[in-house]
Scaffold this motif. Structure first.
Motif, PDB file in Angstrom:
ATOM      1  N   GLN A   1       9.267   5.857  -6.860  1.00 22.50           N
ATOM      2  CA  GLN A   1       9.166   4.421  -7.113  1.00 22.50           C
ATOM      3  C   GLN A   1      10.051   3.674  -6.131  1.00 22.50           C
ATOM      4  OE1 GLN A   1      10.081   3.709 -11.233  1.00 22.50           O
ATOM      5  NE2 GLN A   1       8.201   4.683 -11.973  1.00 22.50           N
TER       6      GLN A   1
ATOM      7  N   SER B   1       3.961   1.505  -1.032  1.00 28.97           N
ATOM      8  CA  SER B   1       4.654   1.608  -2.315  1.00 28.97           C
ATOM      9  C   SER B   1       3.737   2.167  -3.393  1.00 28.97           C
ATOM     10  CB  SER B   1       5.186   0.229  -2.730  1.00 28.97           C
ATOM     11  OG  SER B   1       5.788   0.283  -4.013  1.00 28.97           O
ATOM     12  N   ALA B   2       2.474   1.707  -3.427  1.00 29.66           N
ATOM     13  CA  ALA B   2       1.524   2.214  -4.419  1.00 29.66           C
ATOM     14  C   ALA B   2       1.238   3.688  -4.205  1.00 29.66           C
ATOM     15  CB  ALA B   2       0.233   1.394  -4.360  1.00 29.66           C
ATOM     16  N   MET B   3       1.149   4.114  -2.935  1.00 30.43           N
ATOM     17  CA  MET B   3       0.889   5.525  -2.640  1.00 30.43           C
ATOM     18  C   MET B   3       2.059   6.398  -3.071  1.00 30.43           C
ATOM     19  SD  MET B   3      -0.137   7.145   1.039  1.00 30.43           S
ATOM     20  CE  MET B   3      -1.527   6.017   1.112  1.00 30.43           C
TER      21      MET B   3
ATOM     22  N   ASP C   1       4.197   5.686  -5.377  1.00 30.34           N
ATOM     23  CA  ASP C   1       4.271   5.664  -6.837  1.00 30.34           C
ATOM     24  C   ASP C   1       3.386   6.754  -7.446  1.00 30.34           C
ATOM     25  OD1 ASP C   1       5.193   4.239  -9.331  1.00 30.34           O
ATOM     26  OD2 ASP C   1       3.023   4.014  -9.565  1.00 30.34           O
ATOM     27  N   LYS C   2       2.204   6.994  -6.850  1.00 30.27           N
ATOM     28  CA  LYS C   2       1.329   8.059  -7.337  1.00 30.27           C
ATOM     29  C   LYS C   2       1.938   9.432  -7.123  1.00 30.27           C
ATOM     30  CE  LYS C   2      -2.977   5.497  -6.599  1.00 30.27           C
ATOM     31  NZ  LYS C   2      -4.289   5.471  -5.877  1.00 30.27           N
ATOM     32  N   LEU C   3       2.857   9.542  -6.138  1.00 34.78           N
ATOM     33  CA  LEU C   3       3.510  10.814  -5.867  1.00 34.78           C
ATOM     34  C   LEU C   3       4.831  10.961  -6.617  1.00 34.78           C
ATOM     35  CD1 LEU C   3       2.878  11.027  -2.006  1.00 34.78           C
ATOM     36  CD2 LEU C   3       1.596  12.146  -3.835  1.00 34.78           C
ATOM     37  N   GLY C   4       5.106   9.992  -7.496  1.00 38.25           N
ATOM     38  CA  GLY C   4       6.313  10.071  -8.317  1.00 38.25           C
ATOM     39  C   GLY C   4       7.541   9.439  -7.707  1.00 38.25           C
TER      40      GLY C   4
ATOM     41  N   THR D   1      -8.015   8.684   2.455  1.00 39.51           N
ATOM     42  CA  THR D   1      -8.593   7.362   2.213  1.00 39.51           C
ATOM     43  C   THR D   1      -9.978   7.499   1.594  1.00 39.51           C
ATOM     44  OG1 THR D   1      -7.417   6.463   4.130  1.00 39.51           O
ATOM     45  CG2 THR D   1      -9.283   5.191   3.291  1.00 39.51           C
TER      46      THR D   1
ATOM     47  N   SER E   1       0.820  -1.206   0.000  1.00 43.69           N
ATOM     48  CA  SER E   1       0.000   0.000   0.000  1.00 43.69           C
ATOM     49  C   SER E   1       0.855   1.257   0.000  1.00 43.69           C
ATOM     50  CB  SER E   1      -0.930   0.008   1.221  1.00 43.69           C
ATOM     51  OG  SER E   1      -1.758  -1.136   1.236  1.00 43.69           O
TER      52      SER E   1
END
Length: 367
Positions: A73, A64-66, A68-71, A124, A62
């Motif tokens: 990785q 990591s996915a968050m 990733d959305k913020l640029g 959330t 979770s």
């Protein structure tokens, strides 16, 4: 410590409760205008090393996915997330709530996090049963409990630190699904009762007399059908507002509110009890282990070993009794229980047992 609670009903007479005028809005709700449950999956950050461990792999996914959305990785397998916890977020969406309304949300850990104290819930989405996002939640948590740690693994836990609330943390992004008043109104009683339904029907027909058929009719103990008069066509909201302000004489329901996580009990002094006798005792069992060294005989090939010595002790206190006569209230019961040394959790257990036995004349609401 295990508690032994024994309740004996000594009489079956019912306490008289005076009927008081209550507004119709406190007794009924418009059909379709009800609360809806919201649910979301989120992440709490900012914990002081009390978050999820390696065993809760979905927390790393979770985060990591968050990121990733913020640029940013990051490989989930390389994350050590002791300050992050995966949580479930719940809330109730009130009827007629509009875009921008604030909601209180409840946050509960679903991994192996030990404490959510001091954490902040990250934005959330919260969905209804139809899968639609109605709100987003974010903000600092209030847990009502804490964990204090010392050396050698010693710690003290108070209340329930893995569940918390975010006050006004939910922000409504879509209007609540609710039905608008129309030509026919169906009123649902909050507590089904034939007598109350008949009194409300009588009050509505008396307030809005009609030359033909009466505009209100009770369908059963839980529902009343009301026809909007012709003079209120297009003004249904005003018509329903006048119905809500009508007064009927009914028994006012009493309520006891319990928060077992924090040991909090809210009681009105008017809450009554049937005559009862309560016996309260405690049985404590203590098991201790002492490790003693065992030395071999001189000049032998034996080795020094440590052997455990286990001791078991049992202590049982004498039962303490409380007896209350007719006309007693819950407030008097609580005061009597405090005098014999009962804790808040003892009182919660006793109140729940009283309700099961039919001796508590009030509704119990658990937060």
């Amino acid at each position: 410590m295990r508690l032994l609670l024994l309740l004996l009903i000594t009489a079956t007479t019912t306490l008289a409760i005076d009927a008081r005028p209550m507004r119709v809005r406190e007794l009924v709700a418009l059909e379709g205008a009800r609360e809806n449950q919201l649910l979301g999956y989120g992440v709490v950050v900012g914990l002081n090393g009390t978050g999820d461990k390696r065993q809760s792999y979905f927390s790393a996914q979770s985060l990591s996915a968050m990121l990733d959305k913020l640029g940013v990785q990051v490989n989930p397998g390389s994350l050590l997330i002791r300050n992050v916890a995966a949580v479930m977020v719940t809330a109730n969406l009130p009827p007629y709530a509009q875009n921008g309304t604030r909601l209180d949300v409840t946050v509960a850990a679903i991994g192996d996090a030990q404490n959510l104290q001091g954490g902040v819930l990250i934005q959330t989405p919260m969905r209804g049963a139809n899968g639609k996002v109605y709100a987003v939640a974010q903000g600092p948590l209030v847990t009502g409990g804490f964990v204090a740690r010392g050396g050698a693994g010693n710690q003290q836990t108070t209340n329930h630190p893995t569940v918390g609330r975010v006050i006004n943390g939910g922000l409504l992004e879509a209007d609540a699904p609710s039905i608008a008043p129309g030509a026919r109104l169906r009123l649902q009683l909050l507590r089904a009762d034939f007598g109350i339904a008949a009194k409300i029907t009588e009050a509505i027909n008396k307030k809005f007399p009609h030359s033909g058929e009466a505009i209100a009719s009770a369908q059963n103990a839980g529902a009343i059908l009301v026809r909007t008069p012709a003079e209120f066509q297009g003004r249904e909201v005003e018509f329903y507002a006048q119905i809500e302000e009508l007064h009927v004489s009914v028994e006012r329901p009493s309520k006891v509110v319990i928060n077992e996580r924090t040991g909090t009990i809210l009681i009105g002094k008017e809450v009554g009890l049937r005559p009862i006798a309560i016996l309260h005792g405690a049985l404590a069992i203590e098991i201790s282990t002492t490790y003693l060294p065992s030395q071999p005989q001189p000049l032998s090939d034996g080795k020094t070993v440590v052997t455990p010595q286990i001791a078991v002790g049992v202590k049982e206190e004498k039962a303490k009794s409380v007896s209350l006569g007719a006309g007693a209230t819950v407030d008097e019961l609580v005061q009597a229980l405090k005098q014999i040394g009962s804790t808040a959790r003892d009182i919660i257990a006793i109140l729940q047992a009283l309700k099961s036995a039919g001796a508590l004349e009030a509704e119990i609401e658990v937060l």
